[in-house]
Design a protein around this motif. Structure first.
Motif, PDB file in Angstrom:
ATOM      1  N   GLY A  47     -10.178 118.760  87.371  1.00 36.02           N
ATOM      2  CA  GLY A  47      -9.617 117.429  87.548  1.00 36.02           C
ATOM      3  C   GLY A  47     -10.068 116.414  86.519  1.00 36.02           C
ATOM      4  N   ARG A  48     -10.582 116.870  85.395  1.00 42.39           N
ATOM      5  CA  ARG A  48     -11.096 115.949  84.387  1.00 42.39           C
ATOM      6  C   ARG A  48      -9.961 115.344  83.563  1.00 42.39           C
ATOM      7  N   ILE A  49     -10.067 114.054  83.342  1.00 41.63           N
ATOM      8  CA  ILE A  49      -9.192 113.344  82.408  1.00 41.63           C
ATOM      9  C   ILE A  49      -9.950 113.264  81.089  1.00 41.63           C
ATOM     10  N   THR A  50      -9.300 113.696  80.019  1.00 39.85           N
ATOM     11  CA  THR A  50      -9.915 113.626  78.695  1.00 39.85           C
ATOM     12  C   THR A  50      -9.058 112.743  77.807  1.00 39.85           C
ATOM     13  N   TYR A  51      -9.660 111.675  77.312  1.00 31.59           N
ATOM     14  CA  TYR A  51      -8.977 110.792  76.377  1.00 31.59           C
ATOM     15  C   TYR A  51      -9.192 111.329  74.969  1.00 31.59           C
ATOM     16  N   VAL A  52      -8.102 111.523  74.260  1.00 30.41           N
ATOM     17  CA  VAL A  52      -8.164 111.998  72.880  1.00 30.41           C
ATOM     18  C   VAL A  52      -8.195 110.758  71.990  1.00 30.41           C
ATOM     19  N   THR A  53      -9.191 110.719  71.102  1.00 25.33           N
ATOM     20  CA  THR A  53      -9.406 109.518  70.289  1.00 25.33           C
ATOM     21  C   THR A  53      -9.281 109.799  68.793  1.00 25.33           C
ATOM     22  N   ARG A  54      -9.014 108.742  68.052  1.00 25.40           N
ATOM     23  CA  ARG A  54      -9.082 108.768  66.589  1.00 25.40           C
ATOM     24  C   ARG A  54      -9.800 107.481  66.180  1.00 25.40           C
ATOM     25  N   ARG A  55     -10.902 107.668  65.479  1.00 28.11           N
ATOM     26  CA  ARG A  55     -11.741 106.536  65.052  1.00 28.11           C
ATOM     27  C   ARG A  55     -12.134 105.649  66.237  1.00 28.11           C
ATOM     28  N   GLY A  56     -12.414 106.293  67.361  1.00 23.15           N
ATOM     29  CA  GLY A  56     -12.867 105.572  68.546  1.00 23.15           C
ATOM     30  C   GLY A  56     -11.767 104.949  69.379  1.00 23.15           C
ATOM     31  N   ARG A  62      -8.457 105.257  71.751  1.00 17.89           N
ATOM     32  CA  ARG A  62      -7.761 106.215  72.608  1.00 17.89           C
ATOM     33  C   ARG A  62      -6.296 106.332  72.178  1.00 17.89           C
ATOM     34  N   LEU A  63      -5.858 107.569  71.931  1.00 15.08           N
ATOM     35  CA  LEU A  63      -4.488 107.824  71.521  1.00 15.08           C
ATOM     36  C   LEU A  63      -3.650 108.403  72.651  1.00 15.08           C
ATOM     37  N   ALA A  64      -4.264 109.267  73.437  1.00 15.02           N
ATOM     38  CA  ALA A  64      -3.553 109.988  74.489  1.00 15.02           C
ATOM     39  C   ALA A  64      -4.575 110.456  75.514  1.00 15.02           C
ATOM     40  N   ALA A  65      -4.051 111.026  76.593  1.00 12.27           N
ATOM     41  CA  ALA A  65      -4.937 111.566  77.617  1.00 12.27           C
ATOM     42  C   ALA A  65      -4.404 112.914  78.068  1.00 12.27           C
ATOM     43  N   ILE A  66      -5.303 113.829  78.300  1.00  8.46           N
ATOM     44  CA  ILE A  66      -4.966 115.106  78.911  1.00  8.46           C
ATOM     45  C   ILE A  66      -5.422 114.987  80.360  1.00  8.46           C
TER      46      ILE A  66
END
Length: 102
Positions: free
Chosen positions: A41-50, A52-56
């Motif tokens: 059930g983890r939400i992972t925020y995908v980042t670029r240069r700190g 947040r771009l998207a979330a899984i």
């Protein structure tokens, strides 16, 4: 055993705290990130240069959000139709476009 295989041990109702992951790391460990979303059930925020771009997110969460949005849209449509039935004048599409600058 792969790391993601161990996620099956998590209880479905158990949710891990959200995490942030640089896009380069997410690319290298996508299967593990997706498995963690599904099994833990983890939400992972995908980042670029700190940033947040998207979330899984777990599919169940995304589906619940979609159902809530659909219900809100249906409710808004019903409210609009009720206002028209009560005598309100609908806004012409051209006027709406002008108002929105489209």
């Amino acid at each position: 055993m792969h790391l993601y295989e161990s996620y099956e041990l998590y209880d479905r109702d158990m949710s891990e705290p959200a995490a942030e992951l640089p896009i380069s790391d997410a690319r290298d460990s996508l299967a593990d990130v997706v498995s963690r979303a599904h099994y833990a059930g983890r939400i992972t925020y995908v980042t670029r240069r700190g940033q947040r771009l998207a979330a899984i997110v777990p599919a169940e969460l995304a589906e619940a959000i979609e159902r809530a949005e659909d219900a809100a849209d249906v409710s808004a449509a019903r409210d609009a139709l009720a206002r028209i039935d009560a005598g309100d004048t609908p806004v012409p599409l051209a006027d709406l476009r002008d108002e929105l600058g489209l």
